[in-house]
Write an enzyme that holds these catalytic residues in place. Structure first.
Site, PDB file in Angstrom:
ATOM      1  N   SER A  66       2.841   4.571  -5.551  1.00 33.03           N
ATOM      2  CA  SER A  66       3.278   3.443  -6.152  1.00 33.03           C
ATOM      3  C   SER A  66       3.028   3.385  -7.547  1.00 33.03           C
ATOM      4  O   SER A  66       1.880   4.130  -7.654  1.00 33.03           O
ATOM      5  CB  SER A  66       2.678   2.136  -5.244  1.00 33.03           C
ATOM      6  OG  SER A  66       2.682   0.896  -6.209  1.00 33.03           O
TER       7      SER A  66
ATOM      8  N   TYR B 197      -4.140  -2.090  -1.188  1.00 32.56           N
ATOM      9  CA  TYR B 197      -2.728  -1.554  -1.398  1.00 32.56           C
ATOM     10  C   TYR B 197      -2.991  -0.442  -2.526  1.00 32.56           C
ATOM     11  O   TYR B 197      -2.370   0.665  -2.379  1.00 32.56           O
ATOM     12  CB  TYR B 197      -1.533  -2.568  -1.798  1.00 32.56           C
ATOM     13  CG  TYR B 197      -0.289  -1.876  -1.953  1.00 32.56           C
ATOM     14  CD1 TYR B 197       0.517  -1.528  -0.821  1.00 32.56           C
ATOM     15  CD2 TYR B 197       0.174  -1.655  -3.281  1.00 32.56           C
ATOM     16  CE1 TYR B 197       1.602  -1.039  -0.991  1.00 32.56           C
ATOM     17  CE2 TYR B 197       1.489  -1.099  -3.413  1.00 32.56           C
ATOM     18  CZ  TYR B 197       2.369  -0.593  -2.086  1.00 32.56           C
ATOM     19  OH  TYR B 197       3.428  -0.052  -2.631  1.00 32.56           O
TER      20      TYR B 197
END
Length: 284
Positions: free
Chosen positions: A157, A170
């Protein structure tokens, strides 16, 4: 290179791809694309219900597909699922680790400070993203090592490179995925075969089931966080899943020979490990 040669690079006929988290938005879109270029696709997910939006496209060929129940956090379940896939298609050429996500309790809010984030929520995020990537790489990677070739594509990501506010669990977990990807790329090339390639794709903001409530209000308008993101995005919108397909197919084809978009054949990663290993040895 002419058009015929270029078309050949993106012809995946006879190839078999396994996609963890394949019933999700990104995984589902990639599955449809691979079937469209001739690959056989095994969608591996705890949720075996394929969205109606994908069913017709998956069935349109020319590749075939199957949906297999799997859990990326249980090696025994993964091994059973992979055995089913090999029995059906004979081999596995591609692994795409699209399973991953966040947990609302691992995200800071005015009512949930960093100091109060539950260990269970943080553990869930780390397990899903990191362990949920490593275990499939172990199970499917072993098959690729025996075959002497294969392609692994992990999902990182942009939060791994530029930590975003609030999503502490995350961002840290995806940074781990990026680091693991670089390690595995070197390991597979050195210890097994340089025809086994490992790369990672790092998407930006895409609206999915897990982050929809964080980015959009019930009426479809932007939340404050959603608006902040758009304000800092030059194109002024969120990404569409199909916009990842060009890069995905390129990374899965035989054209790229390096990790993370660098044309060095993995030299940079090897050099970095040669520099770091002695330091680690001294510290241990």
């Amino acid at each position: 290179m002419n058009l015929q040669e270029l078309t050949k690079w993106y012809d995946f006929s006879g190839k078999t791809a396994v996609i963890t988290g394949g019933t999700g938005i990104l995984g589902g879109e990639i599955a449809c694309a691979l079937i469209g270029v001739g690959a056989n696709v095994a969608i591996l997910d705890r949720n075996t219900e394929v969205s109606e939006a994908y069913k017709e496209r998956l069935a349109s060929g020319p590749g075939q597909y199957m949906v297999v129940h799997g859990d990326v956090l249980r090696r025994d379940v993964l091994e059973t699922a992979v055995a089913q896939i090999v029995a059906e298609y004979g081999r596995i050429d591609i692994l795409i680790n699209a399973a991953g996500g966040n947990h609302p309790q691992a995200t800071t809010t005015p009512d949930n400070s960093f100091f109060d984030l539950p260990q269970e929520a943080l553990g869930f995020v780390f397990n899903l993203n990191i362990i949920g990537t490593i275990l499939p790489c172990q199970v499917v990677g072993k098959i690729m090592a025996e075959q002497g070739e294969g392609v692994i594509l992990n999902m990182s990501s942009m939060a791994a490179f530029t930590p975003l506010t609030r999503v502490v669990g995350y961002a840290a977990a995806k940074a781990g995925v990026s680091n693991f990807t670089q390690w595995l790329a070197v390991h597979m090339a050195q210890e097994y075969n340089s025809n086994i390639r490992v790369n990672a794709l790092a998407p930006g903001f895409f609206i999915g089931k897990q982050n929809k409530a964080l980015l959009l209000k019930e009426d479809g308008s932007l939340t404050d966080r959603g608006q902040t993101i758009i304000n800092h995005t030059p194109m002024g919108r969120f990404g569409q899943a199909e916009e990842l397909l060009g890069t995905t197919l390129w990374l899965l084809s035989r054209l790229p020979m390096c990790n993370r978009y660098r044309g060095s054949g993995g030299w940079r990663l090897f050099r970095l490990q040669r520099r770091i290993d002695p330091i680690i040895g001294l510290n241990n």
